[in-house]
Write a protein that holds these residues in place. Structure first.
Motif, short mmCIF file in Angstrom:
data_model
loop_
_atom_site.label_atom_id
_atom_site.label_comp_id
_atom_site.label_asym_id
_atom_site.label_seq_id
_atom_site.Cartn_x
_atom_site.Cartn_y
_atom_site.Cartn_z
N ASP A 178 -8.89 41.62 1.90
CA ASP A 178 -8.77 40.38 2.67
C ASP A 178 -7.88 40.59 3.90
N VAL A 179 -6.78 41.30 3.71
CA VAL A 179 -5.85 41.53 4.81
C VAL A 179 -6.44 42.51 5.82
N ALA A 180 -7.13 43.53 5.32
CA ALA A 180 -7.77 44.49 6.23
C ALA A 180 -8.83 43.80 7.09
N VAL A 245 -7.40 33.82 7.50
CA VAL A 245 -8.77 33.44 7.86
C VAL A 245 -9.53 32.78 6.71
N LYS A 246 -9.19 33.10 5.48
CA LYS A 246 -9.89 32.51 4.34
C LYS A 246 -9.33 31.15 3.94
N ASP A 247 -8.14 30.83 4.45
CA ASP A 247 -7.51 29.53 4.17
C ASP A 247 -6.47 29.28 5.24
N ASN A 248 -6.87 28.63 6.32
CA ASN A 248 -5.98 28.48 7.47
C ASN A 248 -4.83 27.49 7.26
N LYS A 249 -4.72 26.97 6.03
CA LYS A 249 -3.57 26.12 5.71
C LYS A 249 -2.35 26.94 5.33
N GLN A 250 -2.54 28.25 5.17
CA GLN A 250 -1.42 29.13 4.85
C GLN A 250 -1.45 30.36 5.75
N THR A 251 -0.29 30.98 5.93
CA THR A 251 -0.23 32.21 6.72
C THR A 251 -0.57 33.40 5.83
N VAL A 252 -0.77 34.55 6.46
CA VAL A 252 -1.00 35.78 5.69
C VAL A 252 0.20 36.08 4.82
N LYS A 253 1.41 35.85 5.36
CA LYS A 253 2.63 36.06 4.57
C LYS A 253 2.64 35.18 3.32
N ASP A 254 2.27 33.92 3.48
CA ASP A 254 2.21 33.00 2.33
C ASP A 254 1.18 33.47 1.31
N TYR A 255 0.04 33.93 1.80
CA TYR A 255 -1.02 34.42 0.91
C TYR A 255 -0.51 35.59 0.07
N LEU A 256 0.15 36.54 0.71
CA LEU A 256 0.65 37.71 -0.02
C LEU A 256 1.72 37.30 -1.03
N LYS A 257 2.59 36.38 -0.66
CA LYS A 257 3.64 35.93 -1.58
C LYS A 257 3.07 35.16 -2.77
N SER A 258 1.91 34.53 -2.57
CA SER A 258 1.27 33.83 -3.69
C SER A 258 0.72 34.82 -4.72
N VAL A 259 0.49 36.05 -4.27
CA VAL A 259 0.02 37.11 -5.17
C VAL A 259 1.19 37.80 -5.84
N ASP A 260 2.22 38.10 -5.03
CA ASP A 260 3.43 38.77 -5.50
C ASP A 260 4.55 38.43 -4.51
#
Length: 275
Positions: A178-180, A245-260
């Motif tokens: 997703d990040v790539a 890009v898959k959820d513009n309500k959060q940043t990439v940083k937020d997305y990664l922190k939701s995983v770990d």
């Protein structure tokens, strides 16, 4: 001397050269197979010299990672036409150079070109392909990342490739992909605000100040207003601060922190043959 069709086919298979080129090389070599191979290679050098001033703007950009997922590379092989770039053998040749890069971890582009592949340097393989294909062929880019986890992404068509390193292992493959793909789609200039060069920052501030100056804003306010534009630039152009890009309500940083909670990107590479 008579040149058999079997000998011609054998030389063609070994070099990839055209039928008539193989037949002529065998004739010039009096049927000596090794000498004919050398003639084909020398022809490649001759063609390469003649085409050195041509523009090789097409090609294949490929990315891959080592078996343990801790080292990744991007290799770009250029040619002159899209027709050649899409050829299966051309893509396979690019992949063989990429595999060599991943296996040997060369320090830079020159070191990659000097690597031996099937008993010859990669650079000599490239020169030979120039003779075989009849176009200018060159390796224009090599990039590498070493990290706890590295993921590659190749956009369909082999014109765009990305590589992203992460600070932790054992990450879900889809998360990394997703990040790539985010890097491919949004073309960030850096991982985070702190990674943006002072030169880029100064340039963005100057652009913003000139814009607001033209709009008639007071000179005393320009620095403050320009700082707001710079913050917007960081948000739109640094990977961790971009809208995911898959959820513009959060940043990439937020997305990664939701995983770990400790997961982040260490670095990335993006290469495109055409925007």
């Amino acid at each position: 001397m008579a040149i058999s069709a079997a000998d011609v086919m054998k030389l063609r298979k070994a070099t990839g050269a055209g039928m008539m080129d193989c037949k002529n090389a065998l004739a010039d070599a009096n049927g000596d197979f090794d000498a004919a191979v050398q003639i084909i290679r020398e022809k490649g050098k001759l063609v390469a010299n003649k085409r050195s001033d041509r523009e090789a703007s097409e090609g294949a950009a490929l990315a891959g990672v080592s078996e343990n997922g801790k080292f990744g590379a991007i290799v770009v092989l250029n040619c002159e036409t899209d027709f050649v770039a899409k050829n299966e053998d051309f893509v396979k040749k690019t992949k063989s150079f990429l595999d060599a890069a991943i296996a040997n971890k060369p320090a830079d582009l020159d070191a990659l070109k000097a690597l031996e592949l099937d008993g010859r340097s990669i650079e000599s393989h490239v020169t030979e392909q120039t003779g075989v294909i009849g176009e200018k062929i060159e390796i224009s880019f090599y990039g590498k990342i070493e990290a706890e986890s590295v993921v590659p992404y190749i956009h369909p068509g082999n014109k765009l490739a990305t590589l992203v390193g992460f600070n932790k292992g054992g990450i879900d493959t889809q998360v990394m992909r997703d990040v790539a793909m985010q890097v491919a789609a949004m073309n960030p200039v850096a991982v985070d605000k702190s990674d943006v060069s002072q030169e880029v920052i100064d340039k963005e501030l100057e652009i913003a100040k000139e814009k607001f100056r033209q709009e008639g804003k007071p000179e005393a306010m320009l620095d403050k207003i320009a700082q707001g534009s710079l913050n917007k630039f960081f948000k739109e152009n640094t990977l961790l601060n971009q809208a995911f890009v898959k959820d513009n309500k959060q940043t990439v940083k937020d997305y990664l922190k939701s995983v770990d909670g400790d997961l982040t990107v260490t670095e990335f590479i993006r290469f495109t043959l055409a925007e």
